[in-house]
Design a protein around this motif. Structure first.
Motif, PDB file in Angstrom:
ATOM      1  N   ASP A 154      13.922  80.938  51.020  1.00 50.52           N
ATOM      2  CA  ASP A 154      13.904  80.832  49.568  1.00 50.52           C
ATOM      3  C   ASP A 154      14.556  79.534  49.084  1.00 50.52           C
ATOM      4  OD1 ASP A 154      16.564  81.354  50.040  1.00 50.52           O
ATOM      5  OD2 ASP A 154      16.675  83.106  48.754  1.00 50.52           O
ATOM      6  N   ARG A 155      14.492  79.335  47.794  1.00 57.41           N
ATOM      7  CA  ARG A 155      14.997  78.124  47.140  1.00 57.41           C
ATOM      8  C   ARG A 155      16.476  77.874  47.470  1.00 57.41           C
ATOM      9  NH1 ARG A 155      12.870  75.406  42.800  1.00 57.41           N
ATOM     10  NH2 ARG A 155      14.341  74.221  41.554  1.00 57.41           N
ATOM     11  N   GLU A 156      17.292  78.918  47.402  1.00 61.70           N
ATOM     12  CA  GLU A 156      18.732  78.761  47.662  1.00 61.70           C
ATOM     13  C   GLU A 156      19.018  78.329  49.101  1.00 61.70           C
ATOM     14  OE1 GLU A 156      21.603  78.706  45.772  1.00 61.70           O
ATOM     15  OE2 GLU A 156      20.059  78.549  44.238  1.00 61.70           O
ATOM     16  N   LEU A 214      18.159  74.681  49.292  1.00 60.38           N
ATOM     17  CA  LEU A 214      19.196  73.891  48.607  1.00 60.38           C
ATOM     18  C   LEU A 214      20.492  73.840  49.411  1.00 60.38           C
ATOM     19  CD1 LEU A 214      18.824  74.779  44.833  1.00 60.38           C
ATOM     20  CD2 LEU A 214      18.755  72.506  45.856  1.00 60.38           C
ATOM     21  N   ASP A 215      20.868  74.944  50.027  1.00 58.64           N
ATOM     22  CA  ASP A 215      22.082  74.952  50.857  1.00 58.64           C
ATOM     23  C   ASP A 215      21.976  73.955  52.003  1.00 58.64           C
ATOM     24  OD1 ASP A 215      23.267  76.916  49.301  1.00 58.64           O
ATOM     25  OD2 ASP A 215      22.739  78.558  50.659  1.00 58.64           O
ATOM     26  N   LEU A 272      13.929  68.057  44.342  1.00 60.01           N
ATOM     27  CA  LEU A 272      14.930  68.618  45.250  1.00 60.01           C
ATOM     28  C   LEU A 272      16.205  67.778  45.226  1.00 60.01           C
ATOM     29  CD1 LEU A 272      15.924  70.528  47.457  1.00 60.01           C
ATOM     30  CD2 LEU A 272      14.638  69.182  49.103  1.00 60.01           C
ATOM     31  N   ARG A 273      16.058  66.463  45.257  1.00 66.05           N
ATOM     32  CA  ARG A 273      17.234  65.586  45.208  1.00 66.05           C
ATOM     33  C   ARG A 273      18.018  65.773  43.917  1.00 66.05           C
ATOM     34  NH1 ARG A 273      13.462  61.810  47.481  1.00 66.05           N
ATOM     35  NH2 ARG A 273      13.919  61.560  49.699  1.00 66.05           N
ATOM     36  N   LYS A 305      22.882  67.826  41.241  1.00 69.12           N
ATOM     37  CA  LYS A 305      23.523  68.739  40.286  1.00 69.12           C
ATOM     38  C   LYS A 305      24.577  69.577  40.985  1.00 69.12           C
ATOM     39  CE  LYS A 305      19.676  69.411  37.071  1.00 69.12           C
ATOM     40  NZ  LYS A 305      18.683  70.403  36.583  1.00 69.12           N
ATOM     41  N   ARG A 306      24.243  70.054  42.185  1.00 71.43           N
ATOM     42  CA  ARG A 306      25.199  70.868  42.941  1.00 71.43           C
ATOM     43  C   ARG A 306      26.407  70.043  43.365  1.00 71.43           C
ATOM     44  NH1 ARG A 306      23.589  74.984  47.700  1.00 71.43           N
ATOM     45  NH2 ARG A 306      22.572  75.995  45.945  1.00 71.43           N
ATOM     46  N   VAL A 307      26.178  68.811  43.798  1.00 76.27           N
ATOM     47  CA  VAL A 307      27.283  67.917  44.170  1.00 76.27           C
ATOM     48  C   VAL A 307      28.189  67.693  42.971  1.00 76.27           C
ATOM     49  CG1 VAL A 307      27.862  65.562  44.856  1.00 76.27           C
ATOM     50  CG2 VAL A 307      26.054  66.790  46.066  1.00 76.27           C
ATOM     51  N   SER A 308      27.597  67.410  41.833  1.00 78.58           N
ATOM     52  CA  SER A 308      28.355  67.172  40.605  1.00 78.58           C
ATOM     53  C   SER A 308      29.161  68.398  40.201  1.00 78.58           C
ATOM     54  CB  SER A 308      27.390  66.780  39.485  1.00 78.58           C
ATOM     55  OG  SER A 308      28.074  66.639  38.277  1.00 78.58           O
ATOM     56  N   ARG A 309      28.541  69.564  40.252  1.00 78.13           N
ATOM     57  CA  ARG A 309      29.209  70.813  39.898  1.00 78.13           C
ATOM     58  C   ARG A 309      30.373  71.097  40.854  1.00 78.13           C
ATOM     59  NH1 ARG A 309      24.684  73.361  39.153  1.00 78.13           N
ATOM     60  NH2 ARG A 309      24.537  74.134  41.263  1.00 78.13           N
ATOM     61  N   THR A 310      30.140  70.892  42.128  1.00 79.34           N
ATOM     62  CA  THR A 310      31.193  71.128  43.124  1.00 79.34           C
ATOM     63  C   THR A 310      32.350  70.169  42.919  1.00 79.34           C
ATOM     64  OG1 THR A 310      29.573  71.907  44.729  1.00 79.34           O
ATOM     65  CG2 THR A 310      31.702  71.201  45.598  1.00 79.34           C
TER      66      THR A 310
END
Length: 110
Positions: A8-10, A13-14, A54-55, A60-65
């Motif tokens: 799946d998408r998650e 992304l992981d 995807l990038r 977004k995940r890098v920024s949020r983390t």
């Protein structure tokens, strides 16, 4: 009955997030993600329109983390600590109030 998605998408992304941290976002490819996850590139393109999409999600995940887990905990000590004195509405670091907050959010009398 429809077949359940195994990839799946998650999950994508992981894997992409971890690859971006180790190899850099510029080296993130569908093939490298697929090889790391032990699947074909097809699920990637089923979940994401293209690699740019995807990038963007990875960034977004890098920024949020960075914002939520690293900066908040390292420099403040806890998420969203009050940075102004409730009695005078001036920044705590100006020293203009009779009370101010230390960098850890504890009340300090001056």
């Amino acid at each position: 009955m429809a077949r359940r998605k195994e990839i799946d998408r998650e999950r994508i992304l992981d894997i992409a997030y971890k690859k971006a941290l180790t190899d850099g976002i510029e080296n993130l490819t569908a093939r490298s993600i697929a090889q790391t996850g032990h699947f074909s590139t097809q699920p990637i393109y089923l979940e994401f329109k293209n690699m740019d999409g995807l990038r963007k999600e990875v960034l977004k995940r890098v920024s949020r983390t960075l914002r939520d887990e690293i900066l908040q905990k390292k420099f403040i000590g806890e998420p969203y600590t009050m940075l102004t004195s409730p009695t005078c509405n001036l920044p705590a670091t100006t020293g203009a109030c009779s009370q101010r907050f230390s960098s850890m959010g504890n009340l300090v009398t001056t």
